[in-house]
Scaffold this motif. Sequence first.
Motif, PDB file in Angstrom:
ATOM      1  N   PRO A  27       0.826  -1.212   0.000  1.00  0.00           N
ATOM      2  CA  PRO A  27       0.000   0.000   0.000  1.00  0.00           C
ATOM      3  C   PRO A  27       0.860   1.262   0.000  1.00  0.00           C
ATOM      4  CG  PRO A  27      -0.792  -1.587   1.636  1.00  0.00           C
ATOM      5  CD  PRO A  27       0.531  -2.084   1.147  1.00  0.00           C
ATOM      6  N   PHE A  28       0.346   2.313  -0.629  1.00  0.00           N
ATOM      7  CA  PHE A  28       1.034   3.602  -0.668  1.00  0.00           C
ATOM      8  C   PHE A  28       0.661   4.381   0.587  1.00  0.00           C
ATOM      9  CE2 PHE A  28       1.367   8.082  -1.721  1.00  0.00           C
ATOM     10  CZ  PHE A  28       2.576   8.154  -2.389  1.00  0.00           C
ATOM     11  N   ARG A  29       1.672   4.856   1.317  1.00  0.00           N
ATOM     12  CA  ARG A  29       1.433   5.595   2.558  1.00  0.00           C
ATOM     13  C   ARG A  29       2.068   6.974   2.455  1.00  0.00           C
ATOM     14  NH1 ARG A  29       2.360   0.262   4.216  1.00  0.00           N
ATOM     15  NH2 ARG A  29       0.648  -0.633   5.427  1.00  0.00           N
ATOM     16  N   ALA A  30       1.341   7.978   2.928  1.00  0.00           N
ATOM     17  CA  ALA A  30       1.827   9.352   2.889  1.00  0.00           C
ATOM     18  C   ALA A  30       1.522  10.036   4.216  1.00  0.00           C
ATOM     19  CB  ALA A  30       1.180  10.130   1.742  1.00  0.00           C
ATOM     20  N   ASP A  31       2.444  10.894   4.651  1.00  0.00           N
ATOM     21  CA  ASP A  31       2.224  11.731   5.830  1.00  0.00           C
ATOM     22  C   ASP A  31       1.681  13.071   5.353  1.00  0.00           C
ATOM     23  OD1 ASP A  31       3.108   9.859   7.725  1.00  0.00           O
ATOM     24  OD2 ASP A  31       5.200  10.388   7.345  1.00  0.00           O
ATOM     25  N   VAL A  32       0.524  13.444   5.858  1.00  0.00           N
ATOM     26  CA  VAL A  32      -0.174  14.635   5.390  1.00  0.00           C
ATOM     27  C   VAL A  32      -0.289  15.639   6.534  1.00  0.00           C
ATOM     28  CG1 VAL A  32      -2.343  15.530   4.459  1.00  0.00           C
ATOM     29  CG2 VAL A  32      -1.466  13.322   3.671  1.00  0.00           C
ATOM     30  N   SER A  33       0.161  16.883   6.275  1.00  0.00           N
ATOM     31  CA  SER A  33       0.049  17.981   7.241  1.00  0.00           C
ATOM     32  C   SER A  33      -0.767  19.094   6.609  1.00  0.00           C
ATOM     33  CB  SER A  33       1.431  18.504   7.633  1.00  0.00           C
ATOM     34  OG  SER A  33       2.222  17.480   8.212  1.00  0.00           O
ATOM     35  N   ARG A  34      -1.696  19.665   7.393  1.00  0.00           N
ATOM     36  CA  ARG A  34      -2.571  20.700   6.845  1.00  0.00           C
ATOM     37  C   ARG A  34      -2.827  21.798   7.864  1.00  0.00           C
ATOM     38  NH1 ARG A  34      -6.485  16.113   4.230  1.00  0.00           N
ATOM     39  NH2 ARG A  34      -6.309  15.340   6.363  1.00  0.00           N
ATOM     40  N   PHE A  35      -2.927  23.040   7.351  1.00  0.00           N
ATOM     41  CA  PHE A  35      -3.253  24.215   8.164  1.00  0.00           C
ATOM     42  C   PHE A  35      -4.309  24.996   7.384  1.00  0.00           C
ATOM     43  CE2 PHE A  35       1.024  22.907   9.122  1.00  0.00           C
ATOM     44  CZ  PHE A  35       1.116  23.000  10.509  1.00  0.00           C
ATOM     45  N   ALA A  36      -5.353  25.392   8.066  1.00  0.00           N
ATOM     46  CA  ALA A  36      -6.447  26.048   7.336  1.00  0.00           C
ATOM     47  C   ALA A  36      -7.241  26.977   8.237  1.00  0.00           C
ATOM     48  CB  ALA A  36      -7.381  24.992   6.732  1.00  0.00           C
ATOM     49  N   VAL A  37      -7.830  27.991   7.597  1.00  0.00           N
ATOM     50  CA  VAL A  37      -8.880  28.806   8.208  1.00  0.00           C
ATOM     51  C   VAL A  37     -10.165  28.378   7.523  1.00  0.00           C
ATOM     52  CG1 VAL A  37      -7.292  30.700   8.679  1.00  0.00           C
ATOM     53  CG2 VAL A  37      -8.577  30.670   6.520  1.00  0.00           C
ATOM     54  N   PRO A  38     -11.324  28.765   8.036  1.00  0.00           N
ATOM     55  CA  PRO A  38     -12.571  28.358   7.379  1.00  0.00           C
ATOM     56  C   PRO A  38     -12.594  28.776   5.909  1.00  0.00           C
ATOM     57  CG  PRO A  38     -13.039  29.224   9.561  1.00  0.00           C
ATOM     58  CD  PRO A  38     -11.580  29.469   9.313  1.00  0.00           C
ATOM     59  N   LEU A  39     -12.750  27.803   5.054  1.00  0.00           N
ATOM     60  CA  LEU A  39     -12.792  28.069   3.620  1.00  0.00           C
ATOM     61  C   LEU A  39     -14.177  28.554   3.208  1.00  0.00           C
ATOM     62  CD1 LEU A  39     -10.864  24.911   2.414  1.00  0.00           C
ATOM     63  CD2 LEU A  39     -10.070  27.254   2.189  1.00  0.00           C
ATOM     64  N   PRO A  40     -14.249  29.357   2.151  1.00  0.00           N
ATOM     65  CA  PRO A  40     -15.563  29.796   1.676  1.00  0.00           C
ATOM     66  C   PRO A  40     -16.384  28.604   1.196  1.00  0.00           C
ATOM     67  CG  PRO A  40     -13.835  30.379   0.114  1.00  0.00           C
ATOM     68  CD  PRO A  40     -13.149  29.906   1.334  1.00  0.00           C
ATOM     69  N   ALA A  41     -17.681  28.675   1.360  1.00  0.00           N
ATOM     70  CA  ALA A  41     -18.565  27.612   0.896  1.00  0.00           C
ATOM     71  C   ALA A  41     -18.401  27.443  -0.616  1.00  0.00           C
ATOM     72  CB  ALA A  41     -20.012  27.946   1.245  1.00  0.00           C
ATOM     73  N   PRO A  42     -18.510  26.205  -1.093  1.00  0.00           N
ATOM     74  CA  PRO A  42     -18.256  25.958  -2.515  1.00  0.00           C
ATOM     75  C   PRO A  42     -19.205  26.685  -3.461  1.00  0.00           C
ATOM     76  CG  PRO A  42     -18.228  23.905  -1.256  1.00  0.00           C
ATOM     77  CD  PRO A  42     -18.750  24.967  -0.341  1.00  0.00           C
ATOM     78  N   GLN A  43     -20.424  26.969  -3.028  1.00  0.00           N
ATOM     79  CA  GLN A  43     -21.415  27.533  -3.943  1.00  0.00           C
ATOM     80  C   GLN A  43     -20.924  28.834  -4.577  1.00  0.00           C
ATOM     81  OE1 GLN A  43     -22.054  26.448  -0.914  1.00  0.00           O
ATOM     82  NE2 GLN A  43     -23.317  24.646  -1.303  1.00  0.00           N
ATOM     83  N   GLY A  44     -20.747  28.787  -5.888  1.00  0.00           N
ATOM     84  CA  GLY A  44     -20.363  29.978  -6.637  1.00  0.00           C
ATOM     85  C   GLY A  44     -18.893  30.326  -6.581  1.00  0.00           C
ATOM     86  N   GLN A  45     -18.101  29.598  -5.820  1.00  0.00           N
ATOM     87  CA  GLN A  45     -16.679  29.901  -5.693  1.00  0.00           C
ATOM     88  C   GLN A  45     -15.885  29.195  -6.795  1.00  0.00           C
ATOM     89  OE1 GLN A  45     -14.948  31.919  -3.245  1.00  0.00           O
ATOM     90  NE2 GLN A  45     -17.050  32.664  -3.094  1.00  0.00           N
ATOM     91  N   THR A  46     -14.973  29.948  -7.395  1.00  0.00           N
ATOM     92  CA  THR A  46     -14.150  29.395  -8.469  1.00  0.00           C
ATOM     93  C   THR A  46     -12.682  29.381  -8.057  1.00  0.00           C
ATOM     94  OG1 THR A  46     -13.862  31.563  -9.511  1.00  0.00           O
ATOM     95  CG2 THR A  46     -15.746  30.230 -10.233  1.00  0.00           C
ATOM     96  N   PHE A  47     -11.890  28.582  -8.748  1.00  0.00           N
ATOM     97  CA  PHE A  47     -10.464  28.459  -8.437  1.00  0.00           C
ATOM     98  C   PHE A  47      -9.667  28.286  -9.724  1.00  0.00           C
ATOM     99  CE2 PHE A  47     -11.904  24.126  -8.821  1.00  0.00           C
ATOM    100  CZ  PHE A  47     -10.860  23.486  -9.488  1.00  0.00           C
ATOM    101  N   ALA A  48      -8.389  28.550  -9.613  1.00  0.00           N
ATOM    102  CA  ALA A  48      -7.446  28.265 -10.694  1.00  0.00           C
ATOM    103  C   ALA A  48      -6.193  27.669 -10.066  1.00  0.00           C
ATOM    104  CB  ALA A  48      -7.100  29.528 -11.471  1.00  0.00           C
ATOM    105  N   VAL A  49      -5.672  26.606 -10.667  1.00  0.00           N
ATOM    106  CA  VAL A  49      -4.443  25.958 -10.181  1.00  0.00           C
ATOM    107  C   VAL A  49      -3.267  26.582 -10.911  1.00  0.00           C
ATOM    108  CG1 VAL A  49      -3.222  23.786  -9.844  1.00  0.00           C
ATOM    109  CG2 VAL A  49      -5.731  23.823  -9.802  1.00  0.00           C
ATOM    110  N   VAL A  50      -2.337  27.145 -10.143  1.00  0.00           N
ATOM    111  CA  VAL A  50      -1.162  27.802 -10.726  1.00  0.00           C
ATOM    112  C   VAL A  50       0.094  27.172 -10.141  1.00  0.00           C
ATOM    113  CG1 VAL A  50      -2.386  29.971 -11.108  1.00  0.00           C
ATOM    114  CG2 VAL A  50      -1.165  29.603  -8.953  1.00  0.00           C
ATOM    115  N   ALA A  51       1.198  27.298 -10.863  1.00  0.00           N
ATOM    116  CA  ALA A  51       2.463  26.705 -10.435  1.00  0.00           C
ATOM    117  C   ALA A  51       3.126  27.579  -9.379  1.00  0.00           C
ATOM    118  CB  ALA A  51       3.383  26.525 -11.629  1.00  0.00           C
TER     119      ALA A  51
END
Length: 223
Positions: A27-51
């Motif tokens: 099996p593939f195993r990964a250690d995941v670390s995350r830090f976040a503030v409350p994200l905006p609700a998905p409704q109507g929110q758009t995103f773009a993935v940039v390098a």
Amino acid sequence: MPSLKTIARAALPVALALGLSACATTPFRADVSRFAVPLPAPQGQTFAVVAEDPKLAGGLEFATYANAVAAELNQLGYARAASPEVADMLVRFDYRVDNGRERVRTTPGAIGIGAGRWGPWGPWGGWGNGFGGWGYGFNDPFFGGPDVRSYTVFTSGVDVKIDRRADGQRLFEGKAEAVSRSNRLPNLVPNLVDALFTDFPGNSGETVRITIREDEKTVRPAN
């Protein structure tokens, strides 16, 4: 007295079973670390993935991995914008794999088929049955001393940062890292992205181990 051919045939199914077990998919195993503030609700929110690294921008390889990130955000209900200039959120993405380092594994004994002699359970030094000749078992003199093997392991990782485009506020930071015997990014990056977005956005400040079962194609927190 059984012939050598008969004994060899009896040992073969055991050898094959052990060989198949050794080749089973890990099996593939990964250690995941995350830090976040409350994200905006998905409704109507758009995103773009940039390098995150400008040198990756515009590359076909980056575009392939960016699509994997976008697919995860689409499943959460966010919509991909036509361009970064009109997106509500900018998703800064980076990936990497190092040059590897050597590891040495030593096991005290080996398992194999070889010329045997009298041992604790018979003439094979292993699973003997009282007959001489060839046998399959532990401490087989055919293999001599301990088994020493050297191999290379690689550390790979992905980083995702999400900013609100209007004012640049950081909403999310996350990374997933794994140690494996592969350095092939086309295989590693999708698994790392999969792990990073498991139970997204997660508990801020927490590091968890995520396991991906190749046989079931599912991702779950490891016990």
